[in-house]
Design an enzyme around this catalytic site. Structure first.
Site, short mmCIF file in Angstrom:
data_model
loop_
_atom_site.label_atom_id
_atom_site.label_comp_id
_atom_site.label_asym_id
_atom_site.label_seq_id
_atom_site.Cartn_x
_atom_site.Cartn_y
_atom_site.Cartn_z
NE ARG A 91 -62.31 6.77 -36.25
CZ ARG A 91 -63.54 7.23 -36.44
NH1 ARG A 91 -63.73 8.44 -36.92
NH2 ARG A 91 -64.58 6.48 -36.14
NE ARG A 147 -65.37 3.13 -39.50
CZ ARG A 147 -65.58 2.33 -38.45
NH1 ARG A 147 -65.10 2.65 -37.27
NH2 ARG A 147 -66.26 1.22 -38.59
CG ASN A 164 -63.66 -4.65 -39.21
OD1 ASN A 164 -63.16 -5.70 -39.63
ND2 ASN A 164 -64.18 -4.54 -37.99
CG HIS A 217 -60.46 -2.78 -34.38
ND1 HIS A 217 -61.05 -2.12 -35.42
CD2 HIS A 217 -60.25 -4.05 -34.82
CE1 HIS A 217 -61.20 -2.94 -36.45
NE2 HIS A 217 -60.71 -4.13 -36.11
CE1 TYR A 269 -69.93 -1.33 -34.12
CE2 TYR A 269 -70.23 0.33 -32.40
CZ TYR A 269 -69.44 -0.26 -33.38
OH TYR A 269 -68.17 0.21 -33.62
CD GLU A 291 -62.86 -1.87 -30.68
OE1 GLU A 291 -62.12 -0.86 -30.64
OE2 GLU A 291 -63.58 -2.14 -31.66
#
Length: 330
Positions: A91, A147, A164, A217, A269, A291
């Site tokens: 996505r 995803r 991932n 990402h 995280y 990201e």
């Protein structure tokens, strides 16, 4: 919460602007379905055979080819290599858009921009524009927010593994799921997924020359480095943190965009089974996840007019880091 979701999806898939002028700049300012990306791979490598080579590294669960573009300058073959993969999560459309833009920009800038020229003369650059080919097709045809990949296993009611979470790096510990219906399902075993297995095999074969790893990402505007599978610091943590700080400061100075930086686990995280940690533990001591934009206003539905500014700022980070790696490796 992102508003006007349907409107944004239509904006992302709308090709009205692809008239005659689209052959140049605006192709790189639009999102493209997989077949258009694969046509582009063929076209650009035919146009620049002195700089580009297509390598088939494997195929997806649904048997789509996985193509890597090897990008080099026109000098002698460099001893060092770097890797960039895009589209591990289907996505995150801005990710493949970046890989496509990066290749085009590198070719256009070679022998004009000294930093790009230095990069191509000193590094073989391997670019995988769409790692999760099946999932990416599914986001165009069926579910925009999908995803995972599209693998199916006997006894599982649900489809797809999070690529991932499938690398052999702290596999399926806290931060991943054994439930096939979850978005972070780690798969039945490490490297069970053909997409992950193909990338891992290719990088293992190149590990002696591979000095730098990027995985692209979205979203969140972050520059992350190992570890994500544990809160332990990487042995060269200080170097990676300083390098990430320098790159994000340059983005802010030139483009006024704020990117945060740090090791994956404490910064966002725990995420075991990630490609960046796996590449790092393989011996690639400069391993980064970037990201891309934004921080949530549009999320995964980033409008096409933001592709170019996003790519430019991320290129700044990649040039900064690559320059350091060229200077500090053999």
């Amino acid at each position: 919460m992102v508003e006007n979701v349907q409107e944004l999806i239509e904006m992302q898939t709308n090709k009205e602007s692809s008239g005659p002028r689209s052959l140049a700049g605006s192709f790189y300012e639009q999102y493209h379905p997989l077949e258009e990306i694969y046509s582009w791979i063929n076209k650009i490598s035919h146009e620049h055979p002195d700089m580009l080579e297509i390598i088939l590294i494997g195929s997806s669960f649904e048997k789509r080819p996985l193509y890597v573009l090897k990008l080099t300058g026109r000098r002698n073959s460099p001893r060092r290599a770097m890797w960039i993969d895009c589209g591990i999560h289907s996505r995150e459309w801005i990710s493949p858009a970046f890989c496509i833009w990066f290749v085009q920009n590198a070719i256009d800038s070679y022998n004009k921009n000294p930093e790009i020229t230095q990069m191509l003369d000193n590094m073989e650059i391997y670019v995988l524009p769409v790692m999760n080919a099946d999932g990416y097709v599914y986001t165009w045809t069926t579910r925009r927010m999908w995803r995972k990949n599209r693998s199916r296993y006997e006894g599982n009611n649900c489809v797809g593994t999070d690529l991932n979470r499938n690398f052999d790096a702290g596999w399926c510990t806290k931060g991943a799921s054994h439930d096939p219906c979850d978005n972070t399902y780690c798969g039945p075993y490490p490297e069970s997924e053909p997409e992950v297995s193909a990338v891992a095999k290719f990088l293992r074969e190149k590990k002696d020359s591979m000095k730098l790893y990027f995985t692209i990402h979205s979203y969140g505007q972050m520059l992350l480095f190992p570890y994500s599978y544990s809160y332990n610091q990487a042995p060269n943590h200080d170097e990676l943190q300083n390098l990430a700080n320098e790159a994000t400061q340059k983005i802010r100075r030139y483009y006024r965009t704020r990117y945060s930086s740090g090791p994956g686990a404490p910064t966002i995280y725990l995420a075991p089974g990630g490609s960046d940690d796996w590449a790092y533990d393989l011996g690639i001591k400069y391993s980064f996840t970037i990201e891309l934009r934004d921080t949530g206003r549009y999320g995964f539905l980033l409008p096409p007019q933001l592709i170019q500014p996003t790519c430019l700022e991320v290129l700044t980070a990649i040039k900064t880091i690559t320059h350091h790696v060229i200077k500090n490796t053999e």
